[in-house]
Design a protein around this motif. Structure first.
Motif, PDB file in Angstrom:
ATOM      1  N   LYS A 145       0.798  -1.222   0.000  1.00 13.30           N
ATOM      2  CA  LYS A 145       0.000   0.000   0.000  1.00 13.30           C
ATOM      3  C   LYS A 145       0.835   1.278   0.000  1.00 13.30           C
ATOM      4  N   SER A 146       2.143   1.127   0.076  1.00 16.75           N
ATOM      5  CA  SER A 146       3.013   2.306   0.161  1.00 16.75           C
ATOM      6  C   SER A 146       3.886   2.469  -1.077  1.00 16.75           C
ATOM      7  N   THR A 147       3.494   1.847  -2.179  1.00 10.95           N
ATOM      8  CA  THR A 147       4.280   1.867  -3.403  1.00 10.95           C
ATOM      9  C   THR A 147       3.434   2.402  -4.544  1.00 10.95           C
ATOM     10  N   GLY A 148       4.023   3.265  -5.355  1.00 11.13           N
ATOM     11  CA  GLY A 148       3.279   3.810  -6.482  1.00 11.13           C
ATOM     12  C   GLY A 148       4.133   4.696  -7.358  1.00 11.13           C
ATOM     13  N   GLN A 149       3.458   5.355  -8.303  1.00 10.58           N
ATOM     14  CA  GLN A 149       4.122   6.244  -9.261  1.00 10.58           C
ATOM     15  C   GLN A 149       4.314   7.622  -8.643  1.00 10.58           C
ATOM     16  N   TYR A 150       5.565   8.073  -8.574  1.00 12.86           N
ATOM     17  CA  TYR A 150       5.830   9.399  -8.030  1.00 12.86           C
ATOM     18  C   TYR A 150       5.382  10.472  -9.025  1.00 12.86           C
ATOM     19  N   HIS A 151       4.805  11.530  -8.497  1.00 11.96           N
ATOM     20  CA  HIS A 151       4.472  12.710  -9.279  1.00 11.96           C
ATOM     21  C   HIS A 151       4.547  13.904  -8.352  1.00 11.96           C
ATOM     22  N   ARG A 152       5.125  14.994  -8.837  1.00 12.32           N
ATOM     23  CA  ARG A 152       5.344  16.150  -7.963  1.00 12.32           C
ATOM     24  C   ARG A 152       4.052  16.781  -7.471  1.00 12.32           C
ATOM     25  N   MET A 153       2.942  16.517  -8.172  1.00  5.85           N
ATOM     26  CA  MET A 153       1.664  17.093  -7.754  1.00  5.85           C
ATOM     27  C   MET A 153       0.909  16.188  -6.790  1.00  5.85           C
ATOM     28  N   PHE A 154       1.409  14.980  -6.566  1.00  5.65           N
ATOM     29  CA  PHE A 154       0.756  14.084  -5.617  1.00  5.65           C
ATOM     30  C   PHE A 154       1.037  14.525  -4.185  1.00  5.65           C
ATOM     31  N   ASN A 155       0.067  14.397  -3.348  1.00  6.89           N
ATOM     32  CA  ASN A 155       0.273  14.528  -1.902  1.00  6.89           C
ATOM     33  C   ASN A 155       0.498  13.116  -1.365  1.00  6.89           C
ATOM     34  N   ILE A 156       1.774  12.701  -1.325  1.00  5.16           N
ATOM     35  CA  ILE A 156       2.121  11.338  -0.949  1.00  5.16           C
ATOM     36  C   ILE A 156       2.419  11.292   0.549  1.00  5.16           C
ATOM     37  N   LYS A 157       1.580  10.597   1.267  1.00  2.00           N
ATOM     38  CA  LYS A 157       1.740  10.507   2.714  1.00  2.00           C
ATOM     39  C   LYS A 157       3.077   9.870   3.079  1.00  2.00           C
ATOM     40  N   TYR A 158       3.733  10.440   4.075  1.00  2.00           N
ATOM     41  CA  TYR A 158       5.018   9.938   4.607  1.00  2.00           C
ATOM     42  C   TYR A 158       6.167  10.051   3.590  1.00  2.00           C
ATOM     43  N   MET A 159       5.988  10.850   2.520  1.00  2.00           N
ATOM     44  CA  MET A 159       7.030  10.973   1.511  1.00  2.00           C
ATOM     45  C   MET A 159       8.193  11.803   2.038  1.00  2.00           C
ATOM     46  N   SER A 160       9.409  11.257   1.901  1.00  2.00           N
ATOM     47  CA  SER A 160      10.603  11.982   2.295  1.00  2.00           C
ATOM     48  C   SER A 160      10.921  13.070   1.273  1.00  2.00           C
ATOM     49  N   GLU A 161      11.548  14.130   1.751  1.00  2.00           N
ATOM     50  CA  GLU A 161      12.104  15.144   0.857  1.00  2.00           C
ATOM     51  C   GLU A 161      13.506  14.703   0.460  1.00  2.00           C
ATOM     52  N   GLY A 162      13.858  14.833  -0.812  1.00  2.00           N
ATOM     53  CA  GLY A 162      15.192  14.455  -1.256  1.00  2.00           C
ATOM     54  C   GLY A 162      16.162  15.622  -1.147  1.00  2.00           C
ATOM     55  N   TYR A 163      17.384  15.341  -0.701  1.00  2.00           N
ATOM     56  CA  TYR A 163      18.402  16.380  -0.553  1.00  2.00           C
ATOM     57  C   TYR A 163      19.702  15.911  -1.198  1.00  2.00           C
ATOM     58  N   ALA A 164      20.372  16.837  -1.886  1.00  2.00           N
ATOM     59  CA  ALA A 164      21.621  16.476  -2.560  1.00  2.00           C
ATOM     60  C   ALA A 164      22.541  17.679  -2.646  1.00  2.00           C
ATOM     61  N   ILE A 165      23.844  17.407  -2.616  1.00  2.00           N
ATOM     62  CA  ILE A 165      24.827  18.430  -2.946  1.00  2.00           C
ATOM     63  C   ILE A 165      25.056  18.336  -4.451  1.00  2.00           C
ATOM     64  N   THR A 166      24.645  19.360  -5.183  1.00  2.00           N
ATOM     65  CA  THR A 166      24.706  19.299  -6.642  1.00  2.00           C
ATOM     66  C   THR A 166      25.575  20.396  -7.246  1.00  2.00           C
ATOM     67  N   ASP A 167      26.175  21.247  -6.397  1.00  2.00           N
ATOM     68  CA  ASP A 167      27.022  22.321  -6.928  1.00  2.00           C
ATOM     69  C   ASP A 167      28.252  22.485  -6.043  1.00  2.00           C
ATOM     70  N   GLY A 168      29.000  23.550  -6.267  1.00  2.00           N
ATOM     71  CA  GLY A 168      30.253  23.751  -5.564  1.00  2.00           C
ATOM     72  C   GLY A 168      30.137  24.364  -4.191  1.00  2.00           C
ATOM     73  N   THR A 169      28.928  24.610  -3.723  1.00  2.00           N
ATOM     74  CA  THR A 169      28.760  25.266  -2.423  1.00  2.00           C
ATOM     75  C   THR A 169      28.973  24.312  -1.258  1.00  2.00           C
ATOM     76  N   GLY A 170      28.842  23.018  -1.501  1.00  2.00           N
ATOM     77  CA  GLY A 170      28.950  22.052  -0.417  1.00  2.00           C
ATOM     78  C   GLY A 170      27.702  21.967   0.437  1.00  2.00           C
ATOM     79  N   LYS A 171      26.643  22.664   0.037  1.00  2.00           N
ATOM     80  CA  LYS A 171      25.403  22.672   0.810  1.00  2.00           C
ATOM     81  C   LYS A 171      24.382  21.717   0.198  1.00  2.00           C
ATOM     82  N   LEU A 172      23.596  21.097   1.077  1.00  2.00           N
ATOM     83  CA  LEU A 172      22.513  20.228   0.611  1.00  2.00           C
ATOM     84  C   LEU A 172      21.366  21.074   0.085  1.00  2.00           C
ATOM     85  N   HIS A 173      20.838  20.678  -1.069  1.00  2.00           N
ATOM     86  CA  HIS A 173      19.703  21.375  -1.655  1.00  2.00           C
ATOM     87  C   HIS A 173      18.530  20.417  -1.788  1.00  2.00           C
TER      88      HIS A 173
END
Length: 365
Positions: free
Chosen positions: A205-233
């Motif tokens: 019951k907790s598996t499905g197609q991700y879509h940015r417009m979905f309100n997905i219960k318990y969905m984690s926010e993704g964070y990544a360092i993608t540039d030279g700042t060294g900060k997570l975005h």
């Protein structure tokens, strides 16, 4: 000492060693997420660490959901094999039998007619084009436009198909084509077919197609360092419309364990053993030296057959690894990573290797 007490002490030591591994990766690699380790019917280790949403300081729990990236491919492969079982398609059929060549495509009709469904599954179809984020996102709650994505991408100015080399080449876009095939043959949207064939029967019951417009219960926010700042975005506003079939699904750890337990049980509720053997047996060699089944990588770990797949999507890392003859299943899901994942082996691989060492240190050398 009674054997049950000795076993209890041994299990406690193993859990402590795995916890140390998890803690070390949390500190050194910014690992935040969930880990579960099973040996046979026993849950050796199951725990969460870190934050699911930094903005609201929400800690991870076992209910946390993650984009699972290329772990999605095993579900696409399973769906294709389900259609084979239902005699809707054959693995040896040319893909063009179901999705004909279009004149506005830059690929020649001969090239388009040259690869089979199985060759898409095992990455030997000669697909050079990768998927790409494009103007496919819908502002509606959900507007499945996979056919539009495929049409646009196969009509771009990129070289699409080339003469196939001795080794296959890993292709995300090949799995997008497979998802398109699933929709055409089943008459259902990709996510709907997966739900009817697998998720509902297995009560996932907790598996499905991700879509940015979905309100997905318990969905984690993704964070990544993608540039030279060294900060997570934040991953922010990217959806997965362009990635359907390749790495578009979200799930949680309990659901993925349900799936693995079914597939490797010897008595699956959703697939025949013949289909599972195809998925989990070597079908091709992929550059550089990766042995691939159908939706799974198949190799050896210290002489034991190992079936696994990893996943990486901006802000999310995942891996599921099974050594059936040792009864070992390991799933790791994370929502944080640094820029080093683009140049190094993603840290979940190293976590799995270290956990395997702990689990097998008493085995004969």
């Amino acid at each position: 000492m009674p054997s049950t007490l000795a076993s209890s002490n041994s299990s406690k030591k193993v859990r402590e060693k795995i916890q140390k591994i998890v803690n070390d990766f949390n500190k050194k690699k910014n690992f935040n997420g969930n880990v579960e380790v099973r040996k046979g019917d026993e849950v050796i280790y199951s725990n969460s660490i870190g934050i699911a949403n930094d903005s609201f300081d929400v800690p991870h729990t076992m209910k946390s959901r993650f984009m699972i990236a290329s772990l999605s491919k095993q579900f696409t492969a399973a769906a294709i094999l389900k259609l084979v079982e239902d005699e809707k398609i054959s693995l040896d059929d040319p893909y063009s039998l179901y999705v004909p060549w279009r004149k506005r495509s830059i690929n020649s009709q001969k090239e388009w007619n040259s690869f089979t469904i199985k060759e898409l599954l095992n990455h030997t179809a000669g697909i050079v084009k990768d998927i790409e984020a494009g103007p496919y996102s819908s502002n509606e709650m959900y507007k499945p436009i996979l056919s539009s994505v495929v049409n646009d991408m196969t009509s771009s100015n990129d070289i699409f198909i080339y003469n196939r080399p001795e080794k296959g080449t890993y292709s995300n876009f090949g799995y997008l084509l497979l998802a398109h095939l699933i929709e055409k043959v089943s008459g259902m949207y990709f996510h709907e077919y997966l739900s009817e064939a697998f998720f509902k029967p297995l009560k996932m019951k907790s598996t499905g197609q991700y879509h940015r417009m979905f309100n997905i219960k318990y969905m984690s926010e993704g964070y990544a360092i993608t540039d030279g700042t060294g900060k997570l975005h934040k991953r922010c506003c990217l959806d997965a419309t362009s990635f359907i079939g390749s790495h578009s699904l979200y799930s949680d750890l309990p659901d993925l364990m349900v799936w693995l337990n079914d597939i490797f049980s010897g008595d699956s509720k959703v697939l025949s053993q013949s289909s599972i053997r195809k998925m989990t047996s070597i079908q091709s060699l992929i550059n550089p030296n990766l042995t691939y089944g159908l939706g799974f990588v198949v190799d050896e770990w210290k002489g034991h057959k190992r079936v696994w797949h990893d996943g990486m999507e901006t802000g999310f890392l995942s891996i599921a690894s099974v050594i059936k003859d040792l009864g070992i299943k390991i799933v790791i899901l994370s929502n944080k990573h640094g820029a080093d994942v683009y140049s190094e082996i993603p840290y979940p691989h190293t976590m799995v290797d270290q956990i395997l060492e702990v689990l097998t240190e008493d085995l004969p050398k």
